[in-house]
Design a protein around this motif. Structure first.
Motif, PDB file in Angstrom:
ATOM      1  N   TRP A 135      -7.833 -29.316 -39.057  1.00 34.55           N
ATOM      2  CA  TRP A 135      -6.498 -29.694 -38.626  1.00 34.55           C
ATOM      3  C   TRP A 135      -6.299 -31.196 -38.800  1.00 34.55           C
ATOM      4  O   TRP A 135      -5.208 -31.672 -39.086  1.00 34.55           O
TER       5      TRP A 135
ATOM      6  N   LEU B 222     -17.158 -22.435 -38.969  1.00 31.88           N
ATOM      7  CA  LEU B 222     -15.836 -23.052 -38.980  1.00 31.88           C
ATOM      8  C   LEU B 222     -14.755 -21.988 -38.810  1.00 31.88           C
ATOM      9  O   LEU B 222     -14.799 -20.945 -39.461  1.00 31.88           O
TER      10      LEU B 222
ATOM     11  N   LEU C 154     -10.425 -22.438 -37.834  1.00 32.03           N
ATOM     12  CA  LEU C 154      -9.324 -23.178 -38.482  1.00 32.03           C
ATOM     13  C   LEU C 154      -9.543 -24.683 -38.368  1.00 32.03           C
ATOM     14  O   LEU C 154      -8.677 -25.460 -38.743  1.00 32.03           O
TER      15      LEU C 154
ATOM     16  N   ALA D 103     -13.081 -11.881 -36.530  1.00 32.30           N
ATOM     17  CA  ALA D 103     -13.116 -13.252 -36.016  1.00 32.30           C
ATOM     18  C   ALA D 103     -12.201 -14.195 -36.790  1.00 32.30           C
ATOM     19  O   ALA D 103     -11.816 -15.240 -36.291  1.00 32.30           O
TER      20      ALA D 103
ATOM     21  N   GLY E 119      -5.747 -21.749 -34.254  1.00 31.55           N
ATOM     22  CA  GLY E 119      -7.162 -21.365 -34.316  1.00 31.55           C
ATOM     23  C   GLY E 119      -7.335 -19.922 -34.704  1.00 31.55           C
ATOM     24  O   GLY E 119      -6.367 -19.164 -34.829  1.00 31.55           O
TER      25      GLY E 119
ATOM     26  N   GLY F 239     -12.349 -16.157 -33.574  1.00 32.33           N
ATOM     27  CA  GLY F 239     -13.722 -16.645 -33.341  1.00 32.33           C
ATOM     28  C   GLY F 239     -13.729 -17.968 -32.586  1.00 32.33           C
ATOM     29  O   GLY F 239     -14.430 -18.123 -31.581  1.00 32.33           O
ATOM     30  N   GLY F 240     -12.925 -18.916 -33.064  1.00 30.91           N
ATOM     31  CA  GLY F 240     -12.848 -20.231 -32.417  1.00 30.91           C
ATOM     32  C   GLY F 240     -12.226 -20.140 -31.033  1.00 30.91           C
ATOM     33  O   GLY F 240     -12.636 -20.823 -30.100  1.00 30.91           O
ATOM     34  N   GLY F 241     -11.237 -19.251 -30.905  1.00 34.61           N
ATOM     35  CA  GLY F 241     -10.542 -19.086 -29.626  1.00 34.61           C
ATOM     36  C   GLY F 241     -11.468 -18.522 -28.559  1.00 34.61           C
ATOM     37  O   GLY F 241     -11.391 -18.904 -27.385  1.00 34.61           O
TER      38      GLY F 241
ATOM     39  N   MET G   3     -14.275 -21.220 -27.709  1.00 38.50           N
ATOM     40  CA  MET G   3     -13.758 -22.324 -26.885  1.00 38.50           C
ATOM     41  C   MET G   3     -13.019 -21.814 -25.643  1.00 38.50           C
ATOM     42  O   MET G   3     -12.505 -22.588 -24.872  1.00 38.50           O
TER      43      MET G   3
ATOM     44  N   GLY H 285      -6.983 -21.843 -24.190  1.00 38.85           N
ATOM     45  CA  GLY H 285      -5.964 -21.543 -23.196  1.00 38.85           C
ATOM     46  C   GLY H 285      -5.458 -22.801 -22.541  1.00 38.85           C
ATOM     47  O   GLY H 285      -5.543 -23.886 -23.106  1.00 38.85           O
TER      48      GLY H 285
ATOM     49  N   GLN I 147       2.916 -31.907 -26.141  1.00 42.74           N
ATOM     50  CA  GLN I 147       1.793 -32.252 -27.044  1.00 42.74           C
ATOM     51  C   GLN I 147       2.333 -32.667 -28.414  1.00 42.74           C
ATOM     52  O   GLN I 147       3.367 -32.162 -28.848  1.00 42.74           O
TER      53      GLN I 147
ATOM     54  N   LEU J  27       2.414 -31.799 -31.427  1.00 41.36           N
ATOM     55  CA  LEU J  27       2.034 -30.662 -32.278  1.00 41.36           C
ATOM     56  C   LEU J  27       2.183 -30.937 -33.773  1.00 41.36           C
ATOM     57  O   LEU J  27       1.421 -30.439 -34.575  1.00 41.36           O
TER      58      LEU J  27
ATOM     59  N   ASN K 250      -4.181 -33.902 -35.591  1.00 38.41           N
ATOM     60  CA  ASN K 250      -4.996 -34.142 -34.395  1.00 38.41           C
ATOM     61  C   ASN K 250      -5.990 -32.998 -34.258  1.00 38.41           C
ATOM     62  O   ASN K 250      -6.069 -32.129 -35.136  1.00 38.41           O
TER      63      ASN K 250
ATOM     64  N   GLU L  95     -14.248 -32.500 -25.467  1.00 39.67           N
ATOM     65  CA  GLU L  95     -13.877 -31.100 -25.696  1.00 39.67           C
ATOM     66  C   GLU L  95     -14.004 -30.827 -27.205  1.00 39.67           C
ATOM     67  O   GLU L  95     -14.498 -29.793 -27.628  1.00 39.67           O
TER      68      GLU L  95
ATOM     69  N   GLN M 186     -15.317 -30.628 -30.884  1.00 41.68           N
ATOM     70  CA  GLN M 186     -16.655 -30.427 -31.442  1.00 41.68           C
ATOM     71  C   GLN M 186     -16.848 -31.433 -32.577  1.00 41.68           C
ATOM     72  O   GLN M 186     -15.992 -31.539 -33.457  1.00 41.68           O
TER      73      GLN M 186
ATOM     74  N   TRP N 121     -19.095 -32.780 -35.726  1.00 43.23           N
ATOM     75  CA  TRP N 121     -20.150 -32.389 -36.695  1.00 43.23           C
ATOM     76  C   TRP N 121     -20.583 -33.577 -37.505  1.00 43.23           C
ATOM     77  O   TRP N 121     -19.686 -34.291 -37.987  1.00 43.23           O
TER      78      TRP N 121
HETATM   79  C1  LIG Z   1      -2.085 -29.294 -31.910  1.00 41.82           C
HETATM   80  C2  LIG Z   1      -3.228 -28.652 -31.182  1.00 41.82           C
HETATM   81  C3  LIG Z   1      -3.046 -28.158 -29.898  1.00 41.82           C
HETATM   82  C4  LIG Z   1      -4.102 -27.570 -29.209  1.00 41.82           C
HETATM   83  N1  LIG Z   1      -3.887 -27.095 -27.945  1.00 41.82           N
HETATM   84  C5  LIG Z   1      -4.887 -26.449 -27.295  1.00 41.82           C
HETATM   85  C6  LIG Z   1      -4.671 -25.878 -26.004  1.00 41.82           C
HETATM   86  O1  LIG Z   1      -3.588 -25.977 -25.421  1.00 41.82           O
HETATM   87  N2  LIG Z   1      -5.706 -25.210 -25.409  1.00 41.82           N
HETATM   88  C7  LIG Z   1      -6.911 -25.075 -26.024  1.00 41.82           C
HETATM   89  O2  LIG Z   1      -7.818 -24.430 -25.458  1.00 41.82           O
HETATM   90  N3  LIG Z   1      -7.155 -25.618 -27.242  1.00 41.82           N
HETATM   91  C8  LIG Z   1      -6.174 -26.293 -27.898  1.00 41.82           C
HETATM   92  N4  LIG Z   1      -6.416 -26.831 -29.123  1.00 41.82           N
HETATM   93  C9  LIG Z   1      -7.762 -26.733 -29.713  1.00 41.82           C
HETATM   94  C10 LIG Z   1      -7.954 -25.513 -30.634  1.00 41.82           C
HETATM   95  O3  LIG Z   1      -6.717 -25.006 -31.027  1.00 41.82           O
HETATM   96  C11 LIG Z   1      -8.769 -24.414 -29.948  1.00 41.82           C
HETATM   97  O4  LIG Z   1     -10.008 -24.888 -29.475  1.00 41.82           O
HETATM   98  C12 LIG Z   1      -9.046 -23.245 -30.911  1.00 41.82           C
HETATM   99  O5  LIG Z   1      -9.613 -22.196 -30.180  1.00 41.82           O
HETATM  100  C13 LIG Z   1      -9.962 -23.634 -32.054  1.00 41.82           C
HETATM  101  O6  LIG Z   1     -10.109 -22.539 -32.920  1.00 41.82           O
HETATM  102  P1  LIG Z   1     -10.616 -22.752 -34.419  1.00 41.82           P
HETATM  103  O7  LIG Z   1     -10.694 -21.419 -35.056  1.00 41.82           O
HETATM  104  O8  LIG Z   1      -9.793 -23.773 -35.096  1.00 41.82           O
HETATM  105  O9  LIG Z   1     -12.091 -23.308 -34.171  1.00 41.82           O
HETATM  106  P2  LIG Z   1     -12.780 -24.552 -34.872  1.00 41.82           P
HETATM  107  O10 LIG Z   1     -12.076 -25.795 -34.467  1.00 41.82           O
HETATM  108  O11 LIG Z   1     -12.954 -24.298 -36.310  1.00 41.82           O
HETATM  109  O12 LIG Z   1     -14.195 -24.505 -34.151  1.00 41.82           O
HETATM  110  C14 LIG Z   1     -14.298 -24.770 -32.759  1.00 41.82           C
HETATM  111  C15 LIG Z   1     -15.655 -24.282 -32.269  1.00 41.82           C
HETATM  112  O13 LIG Z   1     -15.696 -22.871 -32.360  1.00 41.82           O
HETATM  113  C16 LIG Z   1     -16.803 -22.468 -33.162  1.00 41.82           C
HETATM  114  N5  LIG Z   1     -16.409 -21.280 -33.942  1.00 41.82           N
HETATM  115  C17 LIG Z   1     -15.314 -21.101 -34.706  1.00 41.82           C
HETATM  116  N6  LIG Z   1     -15.308 -19.866 -35.247  1.00 41.82           N
HETATM  117  C18 LIG Z   1     -16.441 -19.266 -34.806  1.00 41.82           C
HETATM  118  C19 LIG Z   1     -17.020 -17.980 -35.021  1.00 41.82           C
HETATM  119  N7  LIG Z   1     -16.457 -17.042 -35.784  1.00 41.82           N
HETATM  120  N8  LIG Z   1     -18.213 -17.718 -34.435  1.00 41.82           N
HETATM  121  C20 LIG Z   1     -18.812 -18.622 -33.643  1.00 41.82           C
HETATM  122  N9  LIG Z   1     -18.325 -19.850 -33.398  1.00 41.82           N
HETATM  123  C21 LIG Z   1     -17.139 -20.165 -33.967  1.00 41.82           C
HETATM  124  C22 LIG Z   1     -17.097 -23.659 -34.058  1.00 41.82           C
HETATM  125  O14 LIG Z   1     -18.436 -23.629 -34.514  1.00 41.82           O
HETATM  126  C23 LIG Z   1     -16.814 -24.813 -33.111  1.00 41.82           C
HETATM  127  O15 LIG Z   1     -17.919 -25.019 -32.260  1.00 41.82           O
HETATM  128  C24 LIG Z   1      -5.368 -27.461 -29.831  1.00 41.82           C
HETATM  129  C25 LIG Z   1      -5.554 -27.940 -31.125  1.00 41.82           C
HETATM  130  C26 LIG Z   1      -4.508 -28.538 -31.806  1.00 41.82           C
HETATM  131  C27 LIG Z   1      -4.731 -29.056 -33.204  1.00 41.82           C
END
Ligand SMILES: Cc1cc2nc3c(=O)[nH]c(=O)nc-3n(C[C@H](O)[C@H](O)[C@H](O)COP(=O)(O)OP(=O)(O)OC[C@H]3O[C@@H](n4cnc5c(N)ncnc54)[C@H](O)[C@@H]3O)c2cc1C
Length: 298
Positions: A27, A63, A65, A102, A129, A132-134, A137, A140, A214, A216, A220, A293, A295, A297
């Motif tokens: 992102w 990884l 999103l 995922a 996201g 998997g990432g949701g 992490m 919420g 935020q 958006l 970020n 919060e 991650q 790398w």
């Molecule tokens: C504009 C913006 C607003 C946001 N608002 C919020 C919010 O309100 N609340 C909130 O909680 N988060 C928020 N986030 C953070 C983000 O959206 C969440 O943490 C989301 O869950 C990340 O998902 P991702 O797939 O992008 O994971 P990534 O960022 O790619 O990875 C995050 C972590 O998850 C692990 N991971 C990803 N996929 C897998 C998988 N398949 N198996 C095992 N591990 C995995 C990665 O190894 C890493 O440790 C925001 C982000 C942005 C850019």
């Protein structure tokens, strides 16, 4: 004589690429390349590639999103797995139960569940996201979190062993879970029937709230720091007078101080320097140590 190292992923060339820029997959759109970039097309390919990493001592990263991620400018000297093939993006509805891979995009999932008249994940509106990432992490916020609807999670350990974690032994806490396995492959969630118009209205309200609070539409990675118990990291950073504070191309958002926005030319090191300054200033003022919060790398 120069010895050429054998390719640890021989026979997997359809899924494995070398020296791939990670920027476009985050992102933030900053950071260096991955030594190996692996996009398995099914479980068997994932198992085989993961085993090869284990045998060859190659560090593994997963990884989604890249919405909660900061990749250093040097990149990652290891294998980055991305479950984005259509196999990992399947969604299956069975009454109020939804089974998914995922790699499913959480925002697209909300749209689909609303259409089916299923409520329960509106709280994820505006949170970019994958599933998997949701889950990793426990994405919420003040309206609820993903963990609340999760019934079952399919996971895989580094050695390729597959297993299931079910609701009774899963713990979802603030931005974390007790899932220790490296890979989350998919999940089943349980939702509730409701009127699609009503669910859509709620989803829009939550999305509007996020859009108003935020930054958006900037580059970020979501919140940089976790909220210390009972406190808001954003408010602490704001009180330290850091809104709008810049290092290189990185700036503490004026809209929400717990977001660091990347302007054109921003490097991961600019963000890291700003993170350090924020930690120091907040500690000086309140003697509170802010925990990441995001991650980072490697
Ligand atoms: C504009 C913006 C607003 C946001 N608002 C919020 C919010 O309100 N609340 C909130 O909680 N988060 C928020 N986030 C953070 C983000 O959206 C969440 O943490 C989301 O869950 C990340 O998902 P991702 O797939 O992008 O994971 P990534 O960022 O790619 O990875 C995050 C972590 O998850 C692990 N991971 C990803 N996929 C897998 C998988 N398949 N198996 C095992 N591990 C995995 C990665 O190894 C890493 O440790 C925001 C982000 C942005 C850019």
């Amino acid at each position: 004589m120069i010895m050429k190292m054998a390719n640890p992923f021989s026979g997997l060339s359809e899924a494995v690429e070398e020296n791939v820029a990670l920027k476009p997959f985050t992102w933030y759109k900053i950071g260096g390349p991955a030594r190996w970039f692996i996009r398995p097309r099914n479980v068997e390919e994932l198992q085989e590639a993961s085993k090869r990493c284990l045998e060859n001592n190659i560090p593994v990263y997963v990884l989604g999103l890249g919405a909660n991620l900061l990749v250093s400018d040097e990149g990652v000297n290891g294998a980055v797995f991305r479950l984005d093939h259509e196999f990992w993006r399947r969604v299956k509805f069975d009454k109020t139960s939804v089974e998914m891979g995922a790699g499913v995009d959480m925002q697209k999932l909300i749209v689909r569940t609303v259409r089916q008249g299923l409520a329960g994940i509106e709280c994820l509106a505006g949170i970019p996201g994958t599933v998997g990432g949701g889950i990793r992490m426990n994405a919420g916020g003040k309206f609820g979190d993903f963990g609340a609807v999760v019934q079952k999670v399919h996971v895989m350990a580094d050695d390729g062993t597959l297993f299931e974690r079910t609701k009774d032994d899963l713990v979802f806490e603030y931005r974390s879970t007790n899932i220790a396995a490296r890979f989350i492959l998919g999940a089943t969630i349980e939702l509730e029937e409701d009127d699609p118009d009503r669910i859509m209205k709620r989803t829009k309200e939550i999305w509007m709230y996020k859009r108003n609070t935020q930054p958006l539409n900037t580059k970020n990675c979501g919140c940089i720091f976790k909220n210390p118990r009972g406190l808001s990291a954003g408010a602490l950073i704001d009180q330290a007078g850091l809104k709008g504070f810049k290092v290189g191309g990185a700036e503490v958002s004026e809209k929400h101080a717990n977001f660091i926005v990347a302007h054109p030319g921003c490097s991961a090191s600019d963000v890291m320097k700003l993170v350090k300054i924020i930690r120091e200033k907040v500690f000086e003022k309140n003697e509170i140590h802010l925990e990441s919060e995001v991650q980072i790398w490697p």
